[in-house]
Design an enzyme around this catalytic site. Structure first.
Site, short mmCIF file in Angstrom:
data_model
loop_
_atom_site.label_atom_id
_atom_site.label_comp_id
_atom_site.label_asym_id
_atom_site.label_seq_id
_atom_site.Cartn_x
_atom_site.Cartn_y
_atom_site.Cartn_z
N LYS A 181 0.89 -1.18 0.00
CA LYS A 181 0.00 0.00 0.00
C LYS A 181 0.92 1.22 0.00
O LYS A 181 1.49 1.59 1.01
CB LYS A 181 -0.88 -0.01 1.25
CG LYS A 181 -2.20 0.74 1.13
CD LYS A 181 -2.12 2.23 0.90
CE LYS A 181 -1.79 3.06 2.12
NZ LYS A 181 -1.64 4.51 1.77
N GLU A 256 9.95 1.73 10.69
CA GLU A 256 11.01 2.72 10.44
C GLU A 256 10.34 4.08 10.47
O GLU A 256 9.50 4.39 9.62
CB GLU A 256 11.68 2.46 9.09
CG GLU A 256 12.33 1.08 8.97
CD GLU A 256 13.46 0.84 9.96
OE1 GLU A 256 13.88 1.78 10.66
OE2 GLU A 256 13.90 -0.31 10.08
N CYS A 290 14.38 10.83 5.70
CA CYS A 290 14.20 10.50 7.12
C CYS A 290 15.51 10.71 7.86
O CYS A 290 15.51 10.98 9.05
CB CYS A 290 13.71 9.08 7.27
SG CYS A 290 14.75 7.92 6.42
N GLU A 391 9.80 16.55 14.49
CA GLU A 391 10.28 16.33 13.12
C GLU A 391 9.50 17.28 12.20
O GLU A 391 8.29 17.14 12.06
CB GLU A 391 10.04 14.88 12.70
CG GLU A 391 10.55 14.61 11.31
CD GLU A 391 10.24 13.20 10.82
OE1 GLU A 391 9.10 12.76 10.96
OE2 GLU A 391 11.17 12.56 10.31
P1 NAP Z 1 2.74 8.54 7.45
O1 NAP Z 1 1.78 9.62 7.37
O2 NAP Z 1 2.95 7.87 8.75
O3 NAP Z 1 2.31 7.48 6.35
C1 NAP Z 1 3.11 6.38 5.96
C2 NAP Z 1 2.26 5.36 5.28
O4 NAP Z 1 1.30 4.84 6.20
C3 NAP Z 1 1.43 5.90 4.11
O5 NAP Z 1 1.30 4.90 3.13
C4 NAP Z 1 0.11 6.19 4.79
O6 NAP Z 1 -0.96 6.26 3.89
C5 NAP Z 1 -0.01 4.99 5.69
N1 NAP Z 1 -0.93 5.14 6.82
C6 NAP Z 1 -1.31 6.29 7.45
N2 NAP Z 1 -2.19 5.99 8.44
C7 NAP Z 1 -2.39 4.66 8.43
C8 NAP Z 1 -3.19 3.74 9.19
N3 NAP Z 1 -3.98 4.16 10.18
N4 NAP Z 1 -3.12 2.44 8.90
C9 NAP Z 1 -2.33 2.00 7.90
N5 NAP Z 1 -1.57 2.79 7.14
C10 NAP Z 1 -1.57 4.11 7.41
O7 NAP Z 1 4.18 9.02 6.95
P2 NAP Z 1 4.48 9.86 5.66
O8 NAP Z 1 3.99 11.23 5.93
O9 NAP Z 1 4.00 9.14 4.45
O10 NAP Z 1 6.07 9.77 5.60
C11 NAP Z 1 6.91 10.65 6.28
C12 NAP Z 1 7.44 10.01 7.55
O11 NAP Z 1 8.15 8.82 7.25
C13 NAP Z 1 8.42 10.87 8.29
O12 NAP Z 1 8.13 10.80 9.65
C14 NAP Z 1 9.75 10.22 8.01
O13 NAP Z 1 10.74 10.43 8.97
C15 NAP Z 1 9.36 8.80 7.96
N6 NAP Z 1 10.37 8.01 7.26
C16 NAP Z 1 11.17 7.18 7.99
C17 NAP Z 1 12.15 6.43 7.37
C18 NAP Z 1 13.03 5.51 8.16
O14 NAP Z 1 13.62 4.65 7.56
N7 NAP Z 1 13.11 5.64 9.46
C19 NAP Z 1 12.29 6.49 5.99
C20 NAP Z 1 11.46 7.33 5.26
C21 NAP Z 1 10.49 8.08 5.92
P3 NAP Z 1 -1.43 7.72 3.38
O15 NAP Z 1 -0.32 8.24 2.57
O16 NAP Z 1 -2.61 7.42 2.56
O17 NAP Z 1 -1.72 8.53 4.59
#
Ligand code: NAP
Ligand code: MG
Length: 491
Positions: A181, A256, A290, A391
């Site tokens: 997804k 992650e 990230c 963040e």
């Molecule tokens: P996010 O809002 O947490 O979303 C990540 C993924 O989860 C998206 O596909 C999102 O779908 C989905 N999602 C959201 N709510 C959900 C739920 N209740 N159940 C299942 N899936 C759900 O994060 P983002 O804004 O896409 O990405 C940015 C974040 O990723 C930052 O915090 C960054 O630091 C982190 N990141 C971490 C790493 C690492 O390796 N540590 C690497 C890259 C990014 P939708 O898009 O449809 O909301």
């Protein structure tokens, strides 16, 4: 108002080897972050039925895929990798269209994904388990790892190609089947990733991709009791929610999550190198790595020239559409992300931080309709401020000064996150002391916080990650369970 909503292409999910619309035909429009009025495409808003169909397909495909030899599985995956190299131009365009990063950054993302995926395929061919001596004669004792079944991969928008590659490859080479997804800000990248496997003849149902929101399709996927493992990259908030949900069924999670990565610059550092690394790690991909550096802690003695050098680099960045070769920083990924970042900047100002450069939505030719934010640097910050704790995930850097090494380390560790950290110094003893004390999953000495190689694991500690980390040797470990065998072959 969208100018081209009716002409933008309509995309489909990939379920059980077929491209399919959402069962109720519902679609979501995606907007180009560099030109918000432009709709890039329409994507299925997957329903519970679609999610169920994807898991059905993955479940049906599992026994045959698991029973293939790992060499046969590797052949399928290698073919997809070859196609990735062939399609690198096209797929990098899709990344730039949806995410906004420059074409060079998009290309770099695919190149790095190919290396990581190659490594995981080879790792799969090497992981034979281990024979142990038995206490009894005539007994063969060994342990090995075996696949789990249907795995869910939920990926973010900031590395929309690399993250699915890093997660799906170890899952598939180990014999699992997958439902992916992608983030709703980068759905077409997820579908293009999947298409590479579809077009090289991966057996039906082995990899499925469904688009839609996290709270809709994502949540529905996590709630399917047939899912054996959840690999998630995204925000800490959603990660904690996923962990709670999975704990109720004893489903393993690999999370992650977010970061607030510090870089420490001591007075004996090579200033040019440190300033370059700082500016790159703070502003590449518009600060949406990230592992971006979002806090730099500089020895007071050299703070003046160091900050000047970083400011010069920030101000030299050229904002624009990622398709323009002159652009060195693209937009941030979407209007919500832009709003969040601008709100943080406002809060920084209100809390008394001093704005040294940037701080606004960028305006001017080619920028007004996009999500462009000026590279922003704050000084006179302290650990009590929101901008130094949360963040921001945008091109915003906070500069601290420190009187001593210990003070620098305390500031570096004074956040709830622990993904990546770095130090610039020529003093080996202090570098080693930093390695001991720094609270981060990845630490760099005289290298920027965003550097990584595929042979080593990738993951954060504290609120930046949980579960077995990705990549390296642990990539496959997460997607497999252990099995021990004792065989008496002689009485
Ligand atoms: P996010 O809002 O947490 O979303 C990540 C993924 O989860 C998206 O596909 C999102 O779908 C989905 N999602 C959201 N709510 C959900 C739920 N209740 N159940 C299942 N899936 C759900 O994060 P983002 O804004 O896409 O990405 C940015 C974040 O990723 C930052 O915090 C960054 O630091 C982190 N990141 C971490 C790493 C690492 O390796 N540590 C690497 C890259 C990014 P939708 O898009 O449809 O909301
Ligand atoms: Mg989000």
């Amino acid at each position: 108002m969208s100018t081209n909503s009716t002409t933008a292409p309509t995309h489909q999910n990939y379920i059980g080897g077929e491209w399919r619309a959402a069962s109720d035909g519902a679609l979501d429009a995606h907007h180009n972050p560099a030109r918000i009025s432009e709709v890039t495409g329409h994507f299925p808003r997957s329903t519970d039925d679609d999610v169920r169909a994807a898991v059905d397909a993955a479940e049906a495909a599992y026994p045959a895929w698991r029973d293939l030899s790992v060499f046969a599985r590797a052949e399928y995956l290698k073919r997809a990798l070859a196609l990735m190299s062939e399609r690198i131009d096209r797929v990098s365009q899709v990344i730039t269209t949806e995410n906004g990063k420059t074409l060079a950054e998009s290309r770099g993302e695919i190149v790095s994904a190919i290396k990581e995926m190659e490594h995981q395929i080879h790792q799969g061919l090497r992981d034979l388990g281990e024979i142990a001596p038995s206490a009894q004669s005539g007994v063969l004792a060994y342990q090995y790892r075996r696949p789990l079944g249907v795995c869910a991969v939920i990926s973010p928008w900031n590395f929309p190609f690399n993250v699915p590659g890093r997660k799906c490859t170890p899952a598939l080479i180990a014999g699992n089947t997958v439902v992916l997804k992608p983030a709703s800000l980068t759905p077409n990248v997820g579908l293009e990733f999947t298409r590479l496997f579809a077009d090289t003849g991966l057996p039906k149902g082995v990899l499925n991709c469904i688009t839609g929101s996290g709270s809709g399709a994502g949540e529905s996927l996590l709630n399917d009791s047939r899912i054996k493992a959840i690999s998630f990259t995204g925000s800490t908030k959603v990660g904690i929610h996923i962990n709670q949900l999975a704990a109720g069924r004893l489903v393993r999670t690999q999370l992650e999550l977010g970061g607030k990565n510090p870089m420490v610059v001591l007075e004996d550092a090579d200033l040019d190198e440190a300033a370059s690394a700082c500016a790159t790690a703070a502003f590449a991909c518009a600060g949406q790595w990230c592992t971006s550096t979002s806090r730099v802690i500089v020895a007071k003695k050299i703070a003046g020239p160091f900050v000047e050098a970083v400011l010069a680099k920030a101000q030299a960045l050229r904002l624009g559409n990622g398709f323009d070769p002159a652009t060195t920083m693209g937009p941030v990924c979407g209007t919500q992300q832009m709003k969040n970042i601008l709100d943080f900047i406002e809060q920084g100002k209100q809390e008394g931080a001093r704005l040294l450069t940037g701080g606004r939505r960028a305006a001017g030719e080619g920028l007004d309709d996009g999500c462009f934010i000026e590279p922003t640097v704050f000084s006179e910050v302290n650990p009590g401020m929101t901008i130094t704790q949360e963040e921001i995930f945008g091109p915003v850097l906070s500069v601290f000064t420190a009187d001593s090494f210990d003070e620098a380390v305390n500031i570096a560790n004074g956040v709830r996150f622990g993904l990546a950290s770095s130090i610039y110094t020529k003093d080996l003893e202090r570098a080693m002391k930093f390695l001991e004390k720094t609270e981060a999953g990845l630490t760099h000495v005289n290298m920027m916080s965003a550097y990584k190689e595929p042979q080593l694991s990738f993951g954060g500690i504290k609120q930046s990650g949980s579960g077995i980390p990705e990549a390296g040797r642990t990539g496959i470990e997460f997607f497999t369970e252990h099995k021990v065998a004792y065989i008496k072959y002689r009485s």
